[in-house]
Write an enzyme that holds these catalytic residues in place. Structure first.
Site, short mmCIF file in Angstrom:
data_model
loop_
_atom_site.label_atom_id
_atom_site.label_comp_id
_atom_site.label_asym_id
_atom_site.label_seq_id
_atom_site.Cartn_x
_atom_site.Cartn_y
_atom_site.Cartn_z
N HIS A 137 0.85 -1.21 0.00
CA HIS A 137 0.00 0.00 0.00
C HIS A 137 0.88 1.26 0.00
O HIS A 137 0.65 2.20 -0.74
CB HIS A 137 -0.90 0.01 1.23
CG HIS A 137 -1.58 1.34 1.44
ND1 HIS A 137 -2.78 1.67 0.84
CD2 HIS A 137 -1.20 2.43 2.14
CE1 HIS A 137 -3.11 2.91 1.17
NE2 HIS A 137 -2.17 3.40 1.96
N GLU A 183 -5.17 9.69 -0.27
CA GLU A 183 -5.62 8.29 -0.29
C GLU A 183 -6.61 8.00 -1.42
O GLU A 183 -6.51 6.94 -2.05
CB GLU A 183 -6.26 7.91 1.04
CG GLU A 183 -5.32 7.86 2.22
CD GLU A 183 -4.24 6.77 2.12
OE1 GLU A 183 -3.39 6.72 3.01
OE2 GLU A 183 -4.23 5.98 1.15
N1 HBI Z 1 0.94 6.00 10.33
N2 HBI Z 1 2.34 4.48 9.30
C1 HBI Z 1 1.32 5.35 9.23
N3 HBI Z 1 0.70 5.55 8.05
C2 HBI Z 1 -0.33 6.42 7.92
O1 HBI Z 1 -0.89 6.61 6.83
C3 HBI Z 1 -0.75 7.13 9.06
C4 HBI Z 1 -0.08 6.90 10.27
N4 HBI Z 1 -0.45 7.56 11.37
C5 HBI Z 1 -1.48 8.55 11.38
C6 HBI Z 1 -2.16 8.71 10.08
N5 HBI Z 1 -1.79 8.04 8.99
C7 HBI Z 1 -3.37 9.64 10.01
O2 HBI Z 1 -3.50 10.33 11.22
C8 HBI Z 1 -3.21 10.64 8.91
O3 HBI Z 1 -3.78 10.03 7.81
C9 HBI Z 1 -3.98 11.91 9.18
FE FE Z 2 -2.06 5.32 2.87
#
Ligand code: HBI
Ligand code: FE
Length: 284
Positions: A137, A183
């Site tokens: 992903h 996304e």
């Molecule tokens: N951590 N590894 C990872 N990947 C993410 O897409 C991710 C995250 N922590 C927080 C988060 N996304 C969301 O809070 C954000 O999409 C706003």
């Molecule tokens: Fe993502």
């Protein structure tokens, strides 16, 4: 005094939650899962993903066929090979993390042009969907777009905005912007709608549904509308937002978010599948 609110990284992870990719430890089965997913999606995305994504896929050789020690047929890319190429293009690098990381950690990485990617890959019986972002992903879905200078700047600005939003208690509004662009974003192009959202390009079903199914609404991107719109994380999207260009996305980050957050406090949320009279609908 340590900030008691800040969760501590899991064992083996650094203070910024990063871990080593451990590329040499991936098994042949794990490499095969990558190759199966890659070949299926790369084929489907020709003519469906935007040019920036397709160029990035090729520029970084994410099939993984040309790496020493890998199979000539390809497999999980070695970040020791991908990162120099990506950094030379837009200053971004990919770092591995064990899974979802705390918001503040996530935004700090983005603000510093580091994309946090899951180190693990899904099992062969999870090809079509999994809840937590794995390396397919993240590395296949998100990273190709980071080779585009405009989108690379947008992601960095998003990270800085996230750090500010957190301080203002506005993170939930900003998370919606990430959801409906990074996304699940669609792009208007002279050749028709094209996909740039990572959640779509990494999913066979959503790649087809987002562009060709009559059910979802396709609404012209409007920053305030997006930030009012709730989202569901475990189903095909009932609505997509169509950006007129990647530059238009970047331009939205230059505005005064303070005034926007004030307006949003006075406005109600909008359900994911709703259409409002102000919406400009876009034909598939
Ligand atoms: N951590 N590894 C990872 N990947 C993410 O897409 C991710 C995250 N922590 C927080 C988060 N996304 C969301 O809070 C954000 O999409 C706003
Ligand atoms: Fe993502």
């Amino acid at each position: 005094m340590a900030d008691i609110a800040a969760p501590t990284p899991p064992p083996g992870a650094a203070a910024d939650w990063t871990i080593d990719q451990g590329w040499d430890r991936y098994t042949p089965e794990e490499h095969q899962v990558w190759l199966t997913l890659y070949e299926r999606q790369a084929e489907l995305l020709r003519g469906r993903a935007c040019d920036a994504f397709l160029h990035g896929l090729d520029a970084l050789d994410l099939r993984g066929a040309s790496q020493e020690g890998g199979s000539p047929r390809g497999g999980i890319p070695d970040l020791r090979r991908v990162n120099p190429a990506l950094k030379a293009l837009t200053g971004w690098t990919v770092v591995c993390v064990p899974g979802l990381v705390p918001d503040a950690v996530f935004f700090d990485h983005l603000a510093n042009r580091r994309f946090p990617a899951g180190q693990f890959i899904r099992r062969s019986d999870q090809l079509d969907y999994l809840q937590e972002p794995d390396i397919f992903h993240d590395l296949f879905g998100h990273v190709p777009m980071l080779t585009d200078p405009v989108f690379a700047d947008y992601m960095c600005a998003y990270g800085r905005g996230g750090l500010r939003a957190q301080g203002l208690g506005q993170l939930h509004h900003l998370a919606r912007l990430y959801w409906y662009t990074v996304e699940f974003g669609l792009l208007a192009t002279p050749d028709g709608l094209r996909i740039y959202g990572a959640g779509i390009v990494s999913s066979r079903a959503e790649t087809l549904y987002s562009l060709e199914d009559p059910r979802p609404h396709r609404i012209a991107f409007d920053l305030e509308r997006v930030m009012r719109t709730l989202y569901k994380i475990d189903d095909l999207q009932p609505a997509y937002f169509v950006a007129p260009s990647l530059q238009a996305l970047l331009d939205t980050t230059l505005q005064d978010f303070g005034g926007l957050y004030d307006r949003l406090r006075a406005e109600s949320d909008i359900d994911p599948g709703a259409v409002t009279p102000a919406d400009a609908l876009v034909a598939a």
